[in-house]
Motif scaffolding. Structure first.
Motif, PDB file in Angstrom:
ATOM      1  N   GLN A  48       0.823  -1.203   0.000  1.00 50.85           N
ATOM      2  CA  GLN A  48       0.000   0.000   0.000  1.00 50.85           C
ATOM      3  C   GLN A  48       0.862   1.261   0.000  1.00 50.85           C
ATOM      4  O   GLN A  48       0.504   2.276  -0.586  1.00 50.85           O
ATOM      5  N   SER A  49       2.030   1.196   0.641  1.00 50.95           N
ATOM      6  CA  SER A  49       2.852   2.394   0.861  1.00 50.95           C
ATOM      7  C   SER A  49       3.879   2.646  -0.243  1.00 50.95           C
ATOM      8  O   SER A  49       4.755   3.495  -0.077  1.00 50.95           O
ATOM      9  N   SER A  82      -5.123   1.768  -2.018  1.00 44.13           N
ATOM     10  CA  SER A  82      -5.800   2.449  -0.907  1.00 44.13           C
ATOM     11  C   SER A  82      -5.402   3.904  -0.755  1.00 44.13           C
ATOM     12  O   SER A  82      -6.186   4.718  -0.249  1.00 44.13           O
ATOM     13  N   ASN A  83      -4.193   4.260  -1.166  1.00 39.61           N
ATOM     14  CA  ASN A  83      -3.720   5.634  -0.983  1.00 39.61           C
ATOM     15  C   ASN A  83      -4.078   6.555  -2.145  1.00 39.61           C
ATOM     16  O   ASN A  83      -3.681   7.728  -2.145  1.00 39.61           O
ATOM     17  N   LEU A  84      -4.808   6.051  -3.130  1.00 42.74           N
ATOM     18  CA  LEU A  84      -5.129   6.849  -4.313  1.00 42.74           C
ATOM     19  C   LEU A  84      -6.524   7.452  -4.177  1.00 42.74           C
ATOM     20  O   LEU A  84      -7.380   6.933  -3.458  1.00 42.74           O
ATOM     21  N   ASP A  85      -6.769   8.557  -4.894  1.00 37.56           N
ATOM     22  CA  ASP A  85      -8.106   9.150  -4.862  1.00 37.56           C
ATOM     23  C   ASP A  85      -9.062   8.283  -5.677  1.00 37.56           C
ATOM     24  O   ASP A  85      -8.655   7.377  -6.411  1.00 37.56           O
ATOM     25  N   SER A 133      -1.968 -14.280  -9.092  1.00 34.66           N
ATOM     26  CA  SER A 133      -1.946 -13.061  -8.279  1.00 34.66           C
ATOM     27  C   SER A 133      -2.941 -13.188  -7.137  1.00 34.66           C
ATOM     28  O   SER A 133      -4.070 -13.643  -7.336  1.00 34.66           O
ATOM     29  N   ILE A 134      -2.502 -12.772  -5.945  1.00 35.00           N
ATOM     30  CA  ILE A 134      -3.384 -12.738  -4.781  1.00 35.00           C
ATOM     31  C   ILE A 134      -3.432 -11.294  -4.313  1.00 35.00           C
ATOM     32  O   ILE A 134      -2.411 -10.679  -3.996  1.00 35.00           O
ATOM     33  N   TYR A 135      -4.642 -10.761  -4.301  1.00 30.43           N
ATOM     34  CA  TYR A 135      -4.861  -9.325  -4.101  1.00 30.43           C
ATOM     35  C   TYR A 135      -5.680  -9.135  -2.830  1.00 30.43           C
ATOM     36  O   TYR A 135      -6.783  -9.673  -2.694  1.00 30.43           O
ATOM     37  N   VAL A 136      -5.161  -8.371  -1.889  1.00 26.49           N
ATOM     38  CA  VAL A 136      -5.838  -8.114  -0.610  1.00 26.49           C
ATOM     39  C   VAL A 136      -6.516  -6.752  -0.649  1.00 26.49           C
ATOM     40  O   VAL A 136      -5.903  -5.758  -1.064  1.00 26.49           O
TER      41      VAL A 136
END
Length: 392
Positions: free
Chosen positions: A106-107, A186-189, A211-214
């Protein structure tokens, strides 16, 4: 429904992995995996498999254990019990660097002192790729993500969306057997998240890498995943295609979590033609203070094997509409204008809020209006004790 199920590649092979022109594609399997931190059980007895070439989404609220599952696959955590397998290999005791997985956080986790080019090529340098191959691979991946014009910039000179593309490029460039993505958007508008969702789906279609996407965002899950695995309190609740999970939720938690707005779930009492009375099909009703929902023949059959007259009745907002002949009586608390329909938050006599939808032209509604609602779609029944779905 907010999205549609997508087919994932029909890749066949032996023992959980295949070779394609893109490289090795591996299945990921967790068998009876648990993870405890002292007295806290973050993951409990999880059995789940991502097929080769599949985009599997782990969906659930914060603290449900989905990121811990990703860390167990990556090797950043060790399971307290159970087995983690990537392809043909049990990897419980394999170092993260030897698991052939790439993780996107996310970061972003970019090196601020390095250019975009150097950030992307970092995993190639650490694996001692020849310099001429590094340059070609970096340029190819940068072009595919439309960031080739940013290669000489530093991360501080980039927007959030550009940084996320660089993080993705760094993961893609070495062609791992498995991608792990931990809430990367998560950090995007809001608008950029929509664009990046489309780009991620397109990228996966090109690469076909497992791919495993949380995510905790059910819209992301429904629109992106080949399958969704819903988690709650460290336990797997349901796994299936987005459409199956949306239309046939396994329990009341899944019903209330998957869908926007959440499904209306009402405590109700079954009358007439109940499980013990053997009444005629089509006369079973779910009754509650403020209304009644008529149930069909399939519910009558399902309830014959159910020992109680108390249930939870679930109806999605798109299946609940204002109707002068409706059998549910409520008061309008909020009207949301959403283009071709109005979304109505309505309070029942019990004080519970339910959400209904009124198509444009169906009338004008305002806060405080007393209205009648009718069910115009499927009704779901759940056990109020176990929360499990009643019937198929």
């Amino acid at each position: 429904m907010a999205g549609v199920a997508r087919e994932f590649p029909d890749l066949t092979g032996e023992a959980g992995e295949v070779m394609t022109d893109q490289g090795k594609i591996s299945a990921v399997a967790l068998d009876r995996v648990s993870k405890r931190y002292g007295d806290v059980e973050a993951v409990c007895d999880l059995t789940l498999q991502a097929e080769p070439g599949e985009l599997l989404v782990l969906l659930g609220p914060s603290g449900c254990g989905k990121s811990t599952v990703l860390r167990l696959i990556a090797g950043l955590e060790s399971p307290s019990e159970g087995t983690v397998r990537i392809g043909t290999q049990v990897v419980n005791d394999v170092d993260p660097k030897d698991r052939d997985v790439a993780m996107v956080f996310q970061s972003y986790a970019l090196y601020p002192h390095l250019s975009v080019r150097r950030n992307i090529e970092f995993p190639l340098r650490s694996r001692h790729f020849p310099s001429n191959e590094r340059g070609e691979l970096v340029l190819r991946v940068a072009k595919s993500l439309q960031i080739e014009h940013l290669l000489d910039r530093k991360p501080a000179q980039l927007s959030g969306g550009q940084r996320q593309r660089v993080a993705l490029a760094r993961a893609v460039v070495r062609r791992p057997a498995v991608f792990l993505l931990d809430e990367p958007l998560s950090n995007l508008d809001a608008q950029l998240r929509i664009e990046m969702r489309a780009e991620l789906v397109e990228m996966h279609a090109r690469l076909r890498t497992t791919s495993i996407y949380v995510t905790h965002d059910q819209t992301e899950a429904i629109t992106m995943g080949h399958r969704i695995a819903v988690m709650h309190d460290g336990r797997l609740q349901q796994v299936g295609t987005p459409r199956a999970v949306y239309e046939q939720p396994a329990n009341a938690f899944v019903a209330g979590f998957v869908g926007n707005p959440p499904m209306n779930i009402l405590p109700a009492h079954i009358t007439s033609g109940t499980a013990n009375s053997g009444g005629a099909a089509g006369v079973v009703s779910a009754n509650f203070l403020g209304g009644e929902i008529a149930l069909g023949a399939e519910h009558s059959v399902a309830l014959r094997g159910f020992s109680s007259d108390e249930v939870l009745a679930g109806v999605r907002a798109e299946h609940l509409s204002p109707d002068p002949e409706g059998t549910i009586h409520a008061t309008v608390s909020l009207v949301e204008e959403l283009g071709d329909y109005q979304q109505l938050a309505c309070r029942l006599g019990t004080g519970q809020l339910v959400t209904a939808r009124a198509r444009s032209g169906a009338g004008t509604f305002a806060t405080g209006d007393a209205i009648a609602l009718a069910v115009v779609g499927e009704v779901h029944l759940f056990d109020p004790v176990t929360s499990q779905r009643i019937g198929s």
